[in-house]
Design a protein around this motif. Structure first.
Motif, PDB file in Angstrom:
ATOM      1  N   THR A 459       0.826  -1.209   0.000  1.00 48.40           N
ATOM      2  CA  THR A 459       0.000   0.000   0.000  1.00 48.40           C
ATOM      3  C   THR A 459       0.860   1.258   0.000  1.00 48.40           C
ATOM      4  OG1 THR A 459      -0.134  -0.046   2.411  1.00 48.40           O
ATOM      5  CG2 THR A 459      -1.910  -1.117   1.225  1.00 48.40           C
ATOM      6  N   GLY A 460       0.175   2.410  -0.154  1.00 53.82           N
ATOM      7  CA  GLY A 460       0.844   3.711  -0.127  1.00 53.82           C
ATOM      8  C   GLY A 460      -0.087   4.739   0.480  1.00 53.82           C
ATOM      9  N   ASP A 461      -0.164   5.904  -0.122  1.00 48.19           N
ATOM     10  CA  ASP A 461      -1.152   6.943   0.188  1.00 48.19           C
ATOM     11  C   ASP A 461      -0.909   7.716   1.476  1.00 48.19           C
ATOM     12  OD1 ASP A 461      -3.796   8.353  -0.118  1.00 48.19           O
ATOM     13  OD2 ASP A 461      -4.243   7.220   1.689  1.00 48.19           O
ATOM     14  N   MET A 462      -0.371   7.087   2.510  1.00 44.90           N
ATOM     15  CA  MET A 462      -0.336   7.715   3.835  1.00 44.90           C
ATOM     16  C   MET A 462       0.982   8.429   4.109  1.00 44.90           C
ATOM     17  SD  MET A 462      -1.875   5.711   7.106  1.00 44.90           S
ATOM     18  CE  MET A 462      -0.413   5.504   8.100  1.00 44.90           C
ATOM     19  N   HIS A 463       1.928   8.352   3.172  1.00 44.24           N
ATOM     20  CA  HIS A 463       3.204   9.057   3.305  1.00 44.24           C
ATOM     21  C   HIS A 463       3.948   8.574   4.555  1.00 44.24           C
ATOM     22  CE1 HIS A 463       0.796  12.485   1.154  1.00 44.24           C
ATOM     23  NE2 HIS A 463       0.768  11.340   0.521  1.00 44.24           N
ATOM     24  N   THR A 464       3.913   7.273   4.747  1.00 42.52           N
ATOM     25  CA  THR A 464       4.390   6.668   5.997  1.00 42.52           C
ATOM     26  C   THR A 464       4.916   5.268   5.687  1.00 42.52           C
ATOM     27  OG1 THR A 464       2.757   7.916   7.270  1.00 42.52           O
ATOM     28  CG2 THR A 464       3.521   5.864   8.262  1.00 42.52           C
ATOM     29  N   TYR A 465       5.930   4.848   6.459  1.00 47.65           N
ATOM     30  CA  TYR A 465       6.413   3.470   6.368  1.00 47.65           C
ATOM     31  C   TYR A 465       5.623   2.634   7.375  1.00 47.65           C
ATOM     32  CZ  TYR A 465      10.728   5.866   4.659  1.00 47.65           C
ATOM     33  OH  TYR A 465      11.638   6.651   3.997  1.00 47.65           O
ATOM     34  N   VAL A 466       5.081   1.504   6.921  1.00 47.46           N
ATOM     35  CA  VAL A 466       4.341   0.624   7.833  1.00 47.46           C
ATOM     36  C   VAL A 466       4.674  -0.831   7.501  1.00 47.46           C
ATOM     37  CG1 VAL A 466       2.062  -0.178   8.627  1.00 47.46           C
ATOM     38  CG2 VAL A 466       2.379   2.242   8.041  1.00 47.46           C
ATOM     39  N   ALA A 467       4.881  -1.627   8.555  1.00 54.28           N
ATOM     40  CA  ALA A 467       4.922  -3.092   8.415  1.00 54.28           C
ATOM     41  C   ALA A 467       4.006  -3.639   9.495  1.00 54.28           C
ATOM     42  CB  ALA A 467       6.343  -3.623   8.594  1.00 54.28           C
ATOM     43  N   GLY A 468       3.000  -4.419   9.098  1.00 53.84           N
ATOM     44  CA  GLY A 468       2.046  -4.908  10.093  1.00 53.84           C
ATOM     45  C   GLY A 468       1.329  -6.162   9.622  1.00 53.84           C
ATOM     46  N   TYR A 469       0.481  -6.655  10.517  1.00 52.25           N
ATOM     47  CA  TYR A 469      -0.272  -7.880  10.241  1.00 52.25           C
ATOM     48  C   TYR A 469      -1.716  -7.572   9.888  1.00 52.25           C
ATOM     49  CZ  TYR A 469       3.613 -10.339  12.467  1.00 52.25           C
ATOM     50  OH  TYR A 469       4.857 -10.832  12.775  1.00 52.25           O
ATOM     51  N   LYS A 470      -2.218  -8.287   8.915  1.00 50.50           N
ATOM     52  CA  LYS A 470      -3.657  -8.276   8.607  1.00 50.50           C
ATOM     53  C   LYS A 470      -4.280  -9.412   9.399  1.00 50.50           C
ATOM     54  CE  LYS A 470      -4.537  -7.800   4.120  1.00 50.50           C
ATOM     55  NZ  LYS A 470      -4.940  -6.404   3.848  1.00 50.50           N
ATOM     56  N   GLN A 471      -5.314  -9.098  10.153  1.00 48.71           N
ATOM     57  CA  GLN A 471      -5.863 -10.095  11.086  1.00 48.71           C
ATOM     58  C   GLN A 471      -7.385 -10.114  11.017  1.00 48.71           C
ATOM     59  OE1 GLN A 471      -2.169  -9.333  14.197  1.00 48.71           O
ATOM     60  NE2 GLN A 471      -4.236  -8.957  14.925  1.00 48.71           N
ATOM     61  N   THR A 472      -7.940 -11.245  11.477  1.00 51.19           N
ATOM     62  CA  THR A 472      -9.406 -11.328  11.563  1.00 51.19           C
ATOM     63  C   THR A 472      -9.897 -10.648  12.834  1.00 51.19           C
ATOM     64  OG1 THR A 472      -9.136 -13.497  12.562  1.00 51.19           O
ATOM     65  CG2 THR A 472      -9.659 -13.439  10.206  1.00 51.19           C
ATOM     66  N   GLU A 473      -9.025 -10.515  13.834  1.00 52.33           N
ATOM     67  CA  GLU A 473      -9.373  -9.745  15.026  1.00 52.33           C
ATOM     68  C   GLU A 473      -8.118  -9.011  15.496  1.00 52.33           C
ATOM     69  OE1 GLU A 473      -9.700 -12.139  18.727  1.00 52.33           O
ATOM     70  OE2 GLU A 473      -9.749 -13.834  17.340  1.00 52.33           O
ATOM     71  N   TYR A 474      -8.347  -7.910  16.205  1.00 52.66           N
ATOM     72  CA  TYR A 474      -7.215  -7.075  16.606  1.00 52.66           C
ATOM     73  C   TYR A 474      -7.265  -6.831  18.112  1.00 52.66           C
ATOM     74  CZ  TYR A 474      -6.459  -6.255  11.653  1.00 52.66           C
ATOM     75  OH  TYR A 474      -6.207  -6.425  10.318  1.00 52.66           O
ATOM     76  N   GLY A 475      -6.116  -6.902  18.737  1.00 50.75           N
ATOM     77  CA  GLY A 475      -6.037  -6.608  20.158  1.00 50.75           C
ATOM     78  C   GLY A 475      -5.816  -5.131  20.401  1.00 50.75           C
ATOM     79  N   GLY A 476      -5.534  -4.813  21.650  1.00 48.17           N
ATOM     80  CA  GLY A 476      -5.281  -3.413  22.001  1.00 48.17           C
ATOM     81  C   GLY A 476      -4.185  -3.323  23.025  1.00 48.17           C
ATOM     82  N   PRO A 477      -3.799  -2.115  23.375  1.00 47.90           N
ATOM     83  CA  PRO A 477      -2.671  -1.956  24.289  1.00 47.90           C
ATOM     84  C   PRO A 477      -2.932  -2.561  25.664  1.00 47.90           C
ATOM     85  CG  PRO A 477      -3.759   0.150  23.868  1.00 47.90           C
ATOM     86  CD  PRO A 477      -4.323  -0.834  22.912  1.00 47.90           C
ATOM     87  N   ILE A 478      -4.186  -2.560  26.091  1.00 48.58           N
ATOM     88  CA  ILE A 478      -4.468  -3.096  27.424  1.00 48.58           C
ATOM     89  C   ILE A 478      -4.809  -4.586  27.336  1.00 48.58           C
ATOM     90  CG2 ILE A 478      -6.035  -2.921  29.411  1.00 48.58           C
ATOM     91  CD1 ILE A 478      -6.153   0.202  28.413  1.00 48.58           C
ATOM     92  N   ALA A 479      -5.625  -4.940  26.358  1.00 50.43           N
ATOM     93  CA  ALA A 479      -6.010  -6.346  26.202  1.00 50.43           C
ATOM     94  C   ALA A 479      -4.859  -7.191  25.658  1.00 50.43           C
ATOM     95  CB  ALA A 479      -7.210  -6.443  25.258  1.00 50.43           C
ATOM     96  N   GLY A 480      -3.877  -6.561  25.050  1.00 47.83           N
ATOM     97  CA  GLY A 480      -2.773  -7.313  24.471  1.00 47.83           C
ATOM     98  C   GLY A 480      -3.075  -7.724  23.042  1.00 47.83           C
ATOM     99  N   PRO A 481      -2.064  -8.285  22.367  1.00 50.79           N
ATOM    100  CA  PRO A 481      -2.256  -8.641  20.951  1.00 50.79           C
ATOM    101  C   PRO A 481      -3.213  -9.798  20.760  1.00 50.79           C
ATOM    102  CG  PRO A 481      -0.082  -9.342  21.738  1.00 50.79           C
ATOM    103  CD  PRO A 481      -0.725  -8.592  22.872  1.00 50.79           C
TER     104      PRO A 481
END
Ligand code: FE2
Length: 594
Positions: A459-481
């Motif tokens: 992808t592009g568009d955001m003028h940013t470098y990103v490496a990440g996972y595509k997931q069926t569900e996502y965690g959070g900072p408190i709940a964890g990954p």
């Protein structure tokens, strides 16, 4: 080796028009006709292949300056196993319609092993398209080969371009590599990254959009932008934002005048998508009026915007070495252009390219980007970014992809990007798939159900470098990954070549404040988003992505866009490896820097 064959010069018989600042009422009658000039049926003008009589068409003065006749040089794109689209443009003052325009393709740079020669018969048609010419060699060349090509007109040869065909469908290449690019605002920096891209040992360039920005002056620049008077210009219409076909054509000529960009286009074959700025900022399709809408001074005028979109794609079609389907009989203008398409690289990689702009619904109403509003269940059923037809085509393509790696090139961020924590969470990137979460959930769950291995999204568009996972569900900072089993693939976002990034927009891209905010942003955002391994919006550059039998490797570079010379600093910012058969991002930055 195939020799001369049936090829289609991509030209038509439209006449030039003097574009003023059109009023809404003066364009509704003729836009249909104008756009219909792109019809494939009207593009079948004969290209004569050479014979003894036309030998003179290939004669040229070796000392003649190519730029005098071919000011934007040459380009190639949209490879197939048996061809590419070749592109050039003639300098109007040197375009003599009494003289032939010839093209040569050879296996060697000295043109001793010529495999194809032709002259363009319809010389007025070249004139009609702003003196651009495109030639589709599909069916003429051999798979998995590198070729050299040049155009000749009036005794002057263009620079020699190098192009590459796709591997044969049944081939088993050991590796396939791309330079991945996006977002190149001419006014906001020098294209020094392109000088490095030109020399990169990659097989193809993949451009995920924002090849031009639709403004003059300092449009789309920010408080931290460099002051570069030599990169500023005014549009022919005199407006800050595009109004006419001539404005778009001017932009392409301006961008393609850059020597570094030219060099990269000469050396590599391009696979390009459009994003919003090839048309207008944040463009989407307003179903209520069946017309585009965008961030533009006349963005809410349906008739004007309809014409503007037709002009935008008209110019894109003229200036990009691309092959997209055009259906003049489609009821709606948006349905006439099929940009989505596939590229197969033997049994190693299937690239599936989609269009995130022509079919997308408008911004979500309500309290987005706050957390409770950004949830699939709180979105209207049927809300879409891809449109029903393209989405089903895309999912079919993913399901039927049988190469080792399945690669989706999508212009905008596909994974969630949260800021904050708990109830104070917001999703600021509503332009990306965070604005279309119901459709994203549908796509992700269906792909997860297909049991697709080795799924990589670029992808592009955001003028940013990103490496990440595509997931069926996502965690959070408190709940964890979320558990590893939720992963369906990875996403690599390539940075802007020059366009305004987050640090620049905040005036935080240089000196001490830049050095402090850069690690802060990376650490904070990756903590808030456990599925994001890396994010950085403090630099500009490009990335390379290489697929092999063992792995896929993303290597992201920074290039100093304030240095317009060939000596601009370049560094590896970060590199990640994904092993075959495992959705796992491994940091290989140290190895990439060695
Ligand atoms: Fe952009």
């Amino acid at each position: 080796m195939p020799a001369d064959g049936d090829v289609t010069p991509i030209t038509s018989s439209e006449t030039d028009e003097a574009d003023g600042d059109r009023k809404p009422s003066d364009n509704s009658a003729d836009y249909t006709e104008l756009v219909s000039q792109l019809s494939g049926a009207e593009l079948t003008l004969a290209t004569g292949t050479t014979d003894v009589e036309s030998e003179a068409a290939f004669a040229f003065d070796p000392d003649a300056d190519p730029e005098t006749v071919f000011p934007q040089s040459v380009a190639s794109g949209d490879p197939t196993p048996t061809g590419v689209v070749l592109w050039t443009r003639l300098e109007p003052a040197r375009h003599d319609t009494d003289e032939p325009l010839a093209v040569q393709v050879a296996q060697d740079a000295a043109f001793e092993e010529t495999v194809y020669r032709a002259v363009f018969d319809d010389r007025e048609a070249v004139h009609a398209h702003d003196h651009t010419v495109k030639l589709d060699l599909d069916g003429v060349l051999a798979p998995g080969e590198t070729y050299y090509y040049r155009f000749v007109h009036d005794g002057v040869a263009s620079k020699t371009g190098r192009c590459r065909t796709l591997p044969a469908p049944d081939a088993s290449p050991d590796s396939v590599s791309f330079a991945v690019l996006t977002c190149q605002n001419y006014q906001n920096g020098y294209f020094s990254a392109y000088d490095y891209i030109a020399e990169e040992d990659v097989d193809f360039i993949v451009h995920v959009g924002d090849f031009i920005y639709e403004g003059g002056g300092t449009e789309f620049c920010g408080p931290g932008s460099p002051d570069l008077p030599d990169r500023q210009f005014e549009l022919p219409s005199g407006h800050d934002r595009v109004r006419t076909l001539e404005d778009y054509r001017y932009l392409y000529r301006k961008y393609r005048s850059d020597e570094f960009l030219q060099k990269a286009m000469e050396n590599h074959t391009l696979i390009a998508a459009w994003d919003d700025h090839e048309i207008a900022n944040d463009v989407y399709w307003d179903d209520e009026v069946n017309a585009p809408r965008a961030d533009h001074p006349r963005g809410d005028d349906p008739e004007f915007m309809t014409r503007l979109l037709a002009d935008a794609i008209h110019a894109w079609w003229e200036y990009m070495p691309s092959r997209i389907e055009y259906d003049p009989d489609a009821e709606s203008l948006q349905d006439r252009f099929t940009m989505w398409r596939e590229f197969g690289f033997g049994d190693l990689v299937d690239v599936i390219m989609t269009d995130e702009r022509l079919f997308r619904d408008g911004p979500r109403e309500g309290l987005a980007p706050l957390k409770h509003a950004v949830h699939p269940d709180n979105e209207d059923e049927g809300r879409t970014m891809l449109g029903d037809e393209q989405r089903e085509w895309f999912l079919n393509a993913v399901e039927n992809a049988d190469a080792k790696w399945t690669c989706w090139t999508d212009e905008v961020l596909t994974i969630p990007l949260k800021l904050g924590a708990g109830p104070l969470t917001a999703f600021p990137m509503q332009e990306g798939w965070d604005g279309y979460t119901r459709e994203r959930r549908d796509i992700t769950e269906r792909i997860a159900g297909m049991d697709v291995e080795n799924f990589v999204t670029l992808t592009g568009d955001m003028h940013t470098y990103v490496a990440g996972y595509k997931q069926t569900e996502y965690g959070g900072p408190i709940a964890g990954p979320a558990p590893k089993e939720s992963r369906v693939g990875v996403e690599f976002m390539t940075p802007a070549i020059t366009s305004l990034n987050v640090a620049e927009a905040l005036g935080a891209n240089g000196g001490l404040i830049g050095r402090l905010t850069e690690p802060f942003l990376t650490k904070t955002v990756t903590w808030m988003n456990p599925h994001i391994e890396y994010i950085n919006s403090h630099h500009w550059g490009y990335s390379t992505v290489e697929f092999t039998r063992e792995d896929c490797t993303y290597t992201a570079y920074t290039v100093d866009k304030t240095d317009g010379t060939a000596d601009a600093d370049r560094e590896v910012l970060v590199a990640y490896r994904v092993p075959d058969g495992d959705v796992e991002l491994q940091d290989v930055t140290d190895a990439a820097r060695r």
